[in-house]
Design a protein around this motif. Structure first.
Motif, PDB file in Angstrom:
ATOM      1  N   LEU A 117      52.805  -8.799   0.852  1.00 32.91           N
ATOM      2  CA  LEU A 117      51.968  -7.599   1.419  1.00 32.91           C
ATOM      3  C   LEU A 117      53.043  -6.909   2.026  1.00 32.91           C
ATOM      4  CD1 LEU A 117      49.216  -6.152   2.223  1.00 32.91           C
ATOM      5  CD2 LEU A 117      49.337  -7.514   4.379  1.00 32.91           C
ATOM      6  N   ASN A 118      53.955  -7.018   2.987  1.00 34.12           N
ATOM      7  CA  ASN A 118      54.582  -6.462   3.856  1.00 34.12           C
ATOM      8  C   ASN A 118      55.654  -5.516   2.801  1.00 34.12           C
ATOM      9  OD1 ASN A 118      55.906  -5.301   6.406  1.00 34.12           O
ATOM     10  ND2 ASN A 118      57.533  -6.209   5.528  1.00 34.12           N
ATOM     11  N   ASP A 119      56.038  -6.325   1.752  1.00 35.52           N
ATOM     12  CA  ASP A 119      56.987  -5.502   0.829  1.00 35.52           C
ATOM     13  C   ASP A 119      56.240  -4.464  -0.058  1.00 35.52           C
ATOM     14  OD1 ASP A 119      59.250  -7.345   1.346  1.00 35.52           O
ATOM     15  OD2 ASP A 119      58.651  -8.650  -0.300  1.00 35.52           O
ATOM     16  N   GLU A 130      57.045  -7.091  -5.852  1.00 35.97           N
ATOM     17  CA  GLU A 130      57.278  -5.859  -4.955  1.00 35.97           C
ATOM     18  C   GLU A 130      58.710  -5.141  -5.874  1.00 35.97           C
ATOM     19  OE1 GLU A 130      60.942  -4.458  -2.640  1.00 35.97           O
ATOM     20  OE2 GLU A 130      60.567  -6.459  -3.571  1.00 35.97           O
ATOM     21  N   MET A 131      59.510  -6.008  -6.576  1.00 32.71           N
ATOM     22  CA  MET A 131      60.510  -5.413  -7.268  1.00 32.71           C
ATOM     23  C   MET A 131      60.045  -4.453  -8.199  1.00 32.71           C
ATOM     24  SD  MET A 131      63.629  -7.199  -9.267  1.00 32.71           S
ATOM     25  CE  MET A 131      62.732  -7.794 -10.692  1.00 32.71           C
ATOM     26  N   TYR A 132      58.904  -4.760  -9.184  1.00 31.56           N
ATOM     27  CA  TYR A 132      58.411  -4.152 -10.181  1.00 31.56           C
ATOM     28  C   TYR A 132      57.767  -2.798  -9.736  1.00 31.56           C
ATOM     29  CZ  TYR A 132      59.036  -8.293 -12.959  1.00 31.56           C
ATOM     30  OH  TYR A 132      59.678  -9.467 -13.510  1.00 31.56           O
ATOM     31  N   LYS A 163      57.891   2.765  -9.203  1.00 27.29           N
ATOM     32  CA  LYS A 163      57.642   4.098  -8.166  1.00 27.29           C
ATOM     33  C   LYS A 163      58.756   4.910  -8.105  1.00 27.29           C
ATOM     34  CE  LYS A 163      56.202   5.137  -3.352  1.00 27.29           C
ATOM     35  NZ  LYS A 163      57.504   5.411  -3.000  1.00 27.29           N
ATOM     36  N   ASN A 164      60.134   4.351  -8.144  1.00 32.63           N
ATOM     37  CA  ASN A 164      61.324   4.984  -8.117  1.00 32.63           C
ATOM     38  C   ASN A 164      61.645   5.606  -9.113  1.00 32.63           C
ATOM     39  OD1 ASN A 164      61.149   4.341  -5.348  1.00 32.63           O
ATOM     40  ND2 ASN A 164      62.807   2.745  -5.485  1.00 32.63           N
ATOM     41  N   TRP A 171      55.107   1.906  -0.435  1.00 28.25           N
ATOM     42  CA  TRP A 171      54.223   2.760  -0.316  1.00 28.25           C
ATOM     43  C   TRP A 171      54.524   3.830   0.655  1.00 28.25           C
ATOM     44  CZ3 TRP A 171      49.486   3.628  -3.335  1.00 28.25           C
ATOM     45  CH2 TRP A 171      49.496   2.714  -4.403  1.00 28.25           C
ATOM     46  N   LYS A 172      55.697   3.893   1.223  1.00 26.06           N
ATOM     47  CA  LYS A 172      56.196   4.711   2.454  1.00 26.06           C
ATOM     48  C   LYS A 172      55.164   4.529   3.781  1.00 26.06           C
ATOM     49  CE  LYS A 172      59.194   6.648  -0.401  1.00 26.06           C
ATOM     50  NZ  LYS A 172      60.599   6.510  -0.030  1.00 26.06           N
ATOM     51  N   PHE A 173      54.870   3.267   4.104  1.00 23.50           N
ATOM     52  CA  PHE A 173      54.282   3.297   5.296  1.00 23.50           C
ATOM     53  C   PHE A 173      55.382   2.604   6.190  1.00 23.50           C
ATOM     54  CE2 PHE A 173      50.788   2.395   2.373  1.00 23.50           C
ATOM     55  CZ  PHE A 173      50.008   3.476   2.477  1.00 23.50           C
TER      56      PHE A 173
END
Length: 479
Positions: free
Chosen positions: A359-361, A69-71, A76-77, A366-368
């Motif tokens: 999964l949640n992270d 998630e961190m990567y 993405k940012n 992904w902006k959900f």
């Protein structure tokens, strides 16, 4: 398609009672696909996945898929440039200073490790420092590479400020891990990989995801007193030095943290100490992590290093244990034991809460904004399918907001991969047997409140699970 490969693999994973066993190759593929989805080229995504999988393979779940998630977030940012190449700023026969150019930590780490080994072959010792890098995973991944050349390998890295110095109530240094790999004989070795805090922050995060407490002496609460609440410890971010309190020589861990900071941040010219961004808080600031990589050719020193090293390893292992059921180990033995277990059981065993949390992270990146609870309905056999239970899994997602640069069919397809992954967990919890039939329907509502379906039906002949699969048929689409 990615979704079909993922569903086929996870559906064939085994439940051990303590978690889910996922094939190593599938873990690697999933990580690669996640990184590629945010713009990482395939070869670099594979290198980064190698490091994360290596951590889980060895049993260090705090630094494996737990870190994905961190990567993904950093790439993405735009705070990490996933396709950047490191470059050499200063070079001598035995040393080098490298600029990681804000690339993936694994890319920078492999580049510097290879360079240090080549220098050690020429001069006996190679020491390479790097600045402007990112989190590079488990330190032992790089130290171990020297073993393949019959050398000693060492590596140091600074990290986000999480260590609370002795007598302090705020963090000033990172977990600042160090690693040493030294070869014995017959392929044996010692492999040290340790944080200079009482524990790596990932282990607290892992306990938090399991909803389990942490031992006293790992972290402080907001009042400056030790806490056993994993949630409080994670949010506060005040880890105690190796050793814990001053009474238990925590100041020694504090000193080791400074040693690593000198080799990593100060020597390389990267950010250091409190100047490094905080991973537990939102920021658009690049990490600017510093590393050092060292390779030592033992043949340049006293002869028969490997034999003497092996003699010490053997002596330590043969010491009389306090508890016969717990033999004396050397650094690296627990990891070797876990790797054998993974090979035997056919995959890496993950705690279900970790898979759900991971999964949640990813979904959050992904902006959900929110995911509705999945509705599992079991219905008895229908006339057209005799002696089989029908399982209906209906996933609904509200406030679907794809970002502009990731919009389009490819974006939806990657999102579906993550949703399928969550449904797989539910399939397990619903006790679907080999004689059952499962139907999956995915419905999404965008911010205009319009319902859409972005998945094509999967027919039985397109889905070829292993014989041990818990699902006989799985249809994706309308059911």
């Amino acid at each position: 398609m990615v979704t079909r490969r993922w569903l086929s693999s996870v559906a064939s994973a085994k439940s051990s009672g303590k978690g889910l066993v996922v094939p190593v190759a599938e873990v690697h593929r999933f990580i690669v696909d996640c990184l590629k989805a945010v713009g990482t080229c395939t070869d670099k995504a594979c290198v980064q996945a190698d490091v994360l999988v290596a951590a889980d393979y060895r049993g260090h779940f705090s630094h494996g898929m737990n870190r994905l998630e961190m990567y993904v977030k950093d790439v993405k940012n735009g705070t990490c440039m996933p396709n950047a190449e490191p470059c050499v700023l200063n070079d001598t026969p035995s040393t080098a200073w490298v600029d990681g150019n804000n690339g993936l930590g694994a890319i920078v780490g492999n580049f510097c490790t290879h360079m240090s080994i080549q220098k050690a072959k020429q001069t006996g010792i190679g020491w390479v420092t790097a600045k402007c890098s990112n989190h590079y995973g488990i330190a032992a991944f790089y130290a171990e590479q020297a073993l393949q050349e019959g050398m000693l390998g060492m590596t140091f890295t600074n990290t986000s400020p999480l260590m609370t110095p002795t007598h302090a109530k705020q963090a000033a240094l990172g977990t600042n891990p160090l690693s040493l790999a030294a070869p014995g004989t017959g392929g044996d070795s010692i492999i040290i990989d340790m944080a200079t805090t009482a524990v790596a922050v990932g282990k607290i995060e892992f306990q938090r995801r399991k909803k389990a407490p942490i031992p006293s002496g790992w972290a402080l609460g907001p009042d400056g007193a030790p806490t056993t609440d994993a949630e409080v410890a994670f949010k506060t971010g005040l880890l105690m030095p190796l050793g814990g309190s001053e009474t238990h020589s925590g100041y020694k861990g504090y000193c080791l943290g400074i040693l690593v900071e000198v080799f990593s941040g100060i020597l390389s010219g990267s950010a250091y100490g409190p100047n490094i961004r905080h991973w537990l808080r939102p920021t658009d600031k690049p990490a600017d992590i510093g590393h050092s990589f060292v390779a030592i050719n033992p043949n340049c020193f006293a002869p028969d290093f490997g034999c003497r090293m092996q003699d010490l390893i053997t002596y330590l292992r043969n010491l009389k244990p306090q508890d016969p059921s717990k033999p004396v180990l050397v650094p690296g033995d627990p990891e070797r034991k876990n790797m054998k277990l993974v090979d035997k059981q056919g995959g890496i065993q993950y705690h279900e809460n970790q898979l759900k949390a991971s999964l949640n992270d990813i979904l959050q990146q992904w902006k959900f904004l929110s995911i509705a609870k999945t509705l599992c309905k079991r219905r008895r056999e229908r006339e057209e399918i005799k002696q089989e239970k029908m399982h209906y899994f209906h996933v609904s997602v509200w406030n679907f907001r794809p970002s502009a640069k990731l919009s389009g069919r490819h974006h939806y397809q990657n999102f579906c991969d993550f949703v399928i992954f969550s449904v797989f967990i539910l399939v397990r919890s619903a006790s679907v047997t080999s004689n059952d039939v499962a139907f999956l329907r995915l419905t999404m509502k965008d911010n205009r409140n319009e319902q859409s379906q972005y998945m094509e039906p999967m027919l039985p002949d397109q889905y070829s699970p292993h014989s041990s699969s818990p699902i006989k048929h799985c249809y994706i689409g309308s059911a």
